[in-house]
Each structure stands twice: as structure tokens, then as C-alpha cells.
Motif scaffolding. Structure first.
Motif, PDB file in Angstrom:
ATOM      1  N   ASP A 258      69.032 -43.305  43.185  1.00  0.00           N
ATOM      2  CA  ASP A 258      70.112 -44.226  43.532  1.00  0.00           C
ATOM      3  C   ASP A 258      69.644 -45.644  43.184  1.00  0.00           C
ATOM      4  OD1 ASP A 258      71.475 -46.241  45.289  1.00  0.00           O
ATOM      5  OD2 ASP A 258      72.565 -44.464  45.960  1.00  0.00           O
ATOM      6  N   PRO A 259      70.470 -46.435  42.526  1.00  0.00           N
ATOM      7  CA  PRO A 259      70.053 -47.789  42.122  1.00  0.00           C
ATOM      8  C   PRO A 259      69.621 -48.670  43.288  1.00  0.00           C
ATOM      9  CG  PRO A 259      72.192 -47.242  41.159  1.00  0.00           C
ATOM     10  CD  PRO A 259      71.819 -46.116  42.066  1.00  0.00           C
ATOM     11  N   ARG A 260      70.022 -48.340  44.497  1.00  0.00           N
ATOM     12  CA  ARG A 260      69.636 -49.142  45.666  1.00  0.00           C
ATOM     13  C   ARG A 260      68.395 -48.611  46.378  1.00  0.00           C
ATOM     14  NH1 ARG A 260      75.091 -47.867  48.314  1.00  0.00           N
ATOM     15  NH2 ARG A 260      74.496 -46.037  47.161  1.00  0.00           N
ATOM     16  N   SER A 261      67.805 -47.524  45.871  1.00  0.00           N
ATOM     17  CA  SER A 261      66.671 -46.919  46.589  1.00  0.00           C
ATOM     18  C   SER A 261      65.411 -47.763  46.457  1.00  0.00           C
ATOM     19  CB  SER A 261      66.415 -45.493  46.099  1.00  0.00           C
ATOM     20  OG  SER A 261      65.660 -45.484  44.911  1.00  0.00           O
ATOM     21  N   GLU A 262      64.627 -47.753  47.498  1.00  0.00           N
ATOM     22  CA  GLU A 262      63.329 -48.437  47.512  1.00  0.00           C
ATOM     23  C   GLU A 262      62.426 -47.807  46.454  1.00  0.00           C
ATOM     24  OE1 GLU A 262      62.027 -51.622  49.110  1.00  0.00           O
ATOM     25  OE2 GLU A 262      63.849 -51.024  50.074  1.00  0.00           O
ATOM     26  N   TRP A 263      62.495 -46.487  46.310  1.00  0.00           N
ATOM     27  CA  TRP A 263      61.659 -45.778  45.334  1.00  0.00           C
ATOM     28  C   TRP A 263      61.920 -46.284  43.916  1.00  0.00           C
ATOM     29  CZ3 TRP A 263      57.474 -43.211  44.379  1.00  0.00           C
ATOM     30  CH2 TRP A 263      57.339 -42.516  43.186  1.00  0.00           C
ATOM     31  N   LEU A 264      63.168 -46.435  43.565  1.00  0.00           N
ATOM     32  CA  LEU A 264      63.495 -46.883  42.215  1.00  0.00           C
ATOM     33  C   LEU A 264      62.896 -48.270  41.948  1.00  0.00           C
ATOM     34  CD1 LEU A 264      64.994 -45.380  39.994  1.00  0.00           C
ATOM     35  CD2 LEU A 264      66.977 -46.766  40.525  1.00  0.00           C
ATOM     36  N   ALA A 265      63.007 -49.161  42.918  1.00  0.00           N
ATOM     37  CA  ALA A 265      62.426 -50.501  42.766  1.00  0.00           C
ATOM     38  C   ALA A 265      60.901 -50.423  42.685  1.00  0.00           C
ATOM     39  CB  ALA A 265      62.855 -51.390  43.924  1.00  0.00           C
TER      40      ALA A 265
ATOM     41  N   ARG B 201      61.351 -47.130  54.222  1.00  0.00           N
ATOM     42  CA  ARG B 201      62.429 -46.912  53.243  1.00  0.00           C
ATOM     43  C   ARG B 201      61.881 -46.302  51.954  1.00  0.00           C
ATOM     44  NH1 ARG B 201      63.775 -52.077  55.024  1.00  0.00           N
ATOM     45  NH2 ARG B 201      63.119 -52.997  53.030  1.00  0.00           N
ATOM     46  N   LEU B 202      60.697 -46.737  51.538  1.00  0.00           N
ATOM     47  CA  LEU B 202      60.066 -46.176  50.353  1.00  0.00           C
ATOM     48  C   LEU B 202      59.769 -44.692  50.563  1.00  0.00           C
ATOM     49  CD1 LEU B 202      58.744 -46.492  47.548  1.00  0.00           C
ATOM     50  CD2 LEU B 202      56.654 -47.166  48.754  1.00  0.00           C
TER      51      LEU B 202
END
Length: 126
Positions: free
Chosen positions: A33-40, A24-25
């Protein structure tokens, strides 16, 4: 000296989950997107690594293998035309750790690749 990152669990089902998070990353690099693995991951790589199944084994580690504040994580990513080559720290070369044989995965099909990712994603990170 910086410690090592290891999987928290020897359970193959947990390692599949870790590998799936890595997929997913990879699929979401630069996705805002606030739900993206990258953002986290990009917001707090240490928390993301711990959450998806890694523990830090080294000086200053938290009681559950949390990564200490003084450890810096620098993410790099490959593209279809860019490949990064990691140059190990010279102290590792001067005093290399013993390397154990990797156990067999005991898996087939779709679950095999996520376990491979989980086991090797942080392999060479100290």
C-alpha cells in the motif's frame, strides 16, 4: 568503521513517536500500500530512520545526523517461525565500547512499549 545510531531526542514524547513508527513498520512488512510504513522504509531505509527519530554518529554523517551514502543498511525481519541472530562485527568484540546503564523510562501503560522499541530498535546497529 561504521558509526552508531542514536535517538535524536531525549524527550520521552518524541521516543514514543519513534516507537509507534516502529510498530507501524512491523505491522506493514511486505505491505505494498502506498501509505505503508514498510514501503517507505524499504524504498529508503536511511531516510526512514532519520525521519522517525534516529541520527547517525559516525564518519561522514550529515549536519543533522543523516546517514552517509557509503553506509549500507540491510533490513532483516522475524516471523512467527523465523528469528534472526545478529553476529557483531569482530572489531566491536576486539575493542568493545563502554556501556552505560539505561535510565528508567518514567512511563507506564501504553507509552512504555513504544519507548522501549525506540531505544532498542537500533541499539546493536553500529
Amino acid at each position: 568503521m561504521v558509526g552508531f545510531f542514536n535517538l535524536k531526542s531525549a524527550s520521552l514524547s518524541e521516543q514514543v513517536k519513534t516507537g509507534e513508527a516502529i510498530v507501524r513498520l512491523c505491522e506493514s512488512v511486505f505491505d505494498d500500500d502506498p501509505r505503508s510504513e514498510w514501503l517507505a522504509f524499504n524504498a529508503d531505509p536511511k531516510a526512514w530512520l532519520h525521519k522517525v527519530g534516529y541520527r547517525y554518529d559516525g564518519v561522514g554523517a550529515g549536519p543533522n545526523g543523516e546517514i552517509p551514502d557509503d553506509v549500507t543498511i540491510v533490513p532483516v525481519y522475524d516471523t512467527d517461525k523465523i528469528m534472526h541472530v545478529r553476529i557483531p562485527w569482530r572489531g566491536l568484540v576486539a575493542n568493545p565500547p563502554e556501556v552505560a546503564d539505561e535510565p528508567t523510562y518514567g512511563l507506564a501503560g501504553a507509552n512504555r512499549f513504544p519507548v522501549l522499541l525506540a531505544r532498542y530498535f537500533m541499539r546493536h546497529c553500529r
